[in-house]
Scaffold this active site. Structure first.
Site, PDB file in Angstrom:
ATOM      1  N   ASP A 114       0.848  -1.188   0.000  1.00 32.45           N
ATOM      2  CA  ASP A 114       0.000   0.000   0.000  1.00 32.45           C
ATOM      3  C   ASP A 114       0.883   1.237   0.000  1.00 32.45           C
ATOM      4  O   ASP A 114       1.978   1.224   0.583  1.00 32.45           O
ATOM      5  CB  ASP A 114      -0.918   0.016   1.223  1.00 32.45           C
ATOM      6  N   ASP A 132      -6.974  -1.390  -4.670  1.00 33.38           N
ATOM      7  CA  ASP A 132      -8.026  -1.071  -3.698  1.00 33.38           C
ATOM      8  C   ASP A 132      -8.967  -0.008  -4.261  1.00 33.38           C
ATOM      9  O   ASP A 132     -10.191  -0.094  -4.087  1.00 33.38           O
ATOM     10  CB  ASP A 132      -7.418  -0.558  -2.395  1.00 33.38           C
TER      11      ASP A 132
END
EC number: 3.4.23.36
Length: 158
Positions: A114, A132
């Site tokens: 991330d 995401d």
């Protein structure tokens, strides 16, 4: 059908390229402020969304990998049936690309990379990535598509 699978593939490619770039540009935990509400930050998520089950001891890696593969197969099946319906096909393609982008990370690294961090004042949204984002946009589009269609068996106004 090919254009929807192509879109999913494009999401996977953009997601993986962006993750590799961030991995090479930053050290784990580094944070680069870009605006007054957006940072680049390198972090790893062994769990699911918002680090759900991140500290569960390792079994979650396999669980979420299998779950993503099963969901991806279901989405491909749904795309075969609904590829001519632009709204739902777009939503499914985004979700498929995002799911596959994150499953690649789980298989290769045991965690998801991330790097996008949004914040306002002292409130920080959990870091996320392009996969995401595609999943979230796809889910919103799916909900909007379902709200536009009359439900089965509902009576139409005269």
């Amino acid at each position: 059908m090919a254009r929807w699978l192509g879109l999913a593939g494009l999401i996977v490619v953009l997601d993986q390229i962006s993750k590799q770039w961030v991995e090479h540009a930053l050290d784990y935990g580094d944070r680069i402020p870009l605006t007054g509400f957006f940072n680049l930050v390198l972090t790893y998520n062994p769990g699911a969304a918002f680090s759900f089950l991140a500290g569960a001891g390792g079994w979650q890696r396999h669980f979420f990998t299998v779950l993503a593969v099963v969901v991806s197969a279901v989405i491909v099946s749904m795309l075969r049936k609904q590829h001519a319906q632009t709204g739902i096909a777009l939503a499914l393609s985004l979700i498929l690309g995002g799911a596959l982008g994150n499953v690649i990370d789980r298989v290769l690294y045991g965690h998801v990379i991330d790097f996008i961090q949004l914040y306002y004042g002292q409130f920080y949204w959990p870091a996320f990535n392009i996969a995401d984002s595609a999943i979230c946009v796809g889910a919103v589009l799916m909900v909007l598509d379902s709200l536009r269609k009359p439900s089965a068996g509902a009576s139409q106004p005269d």
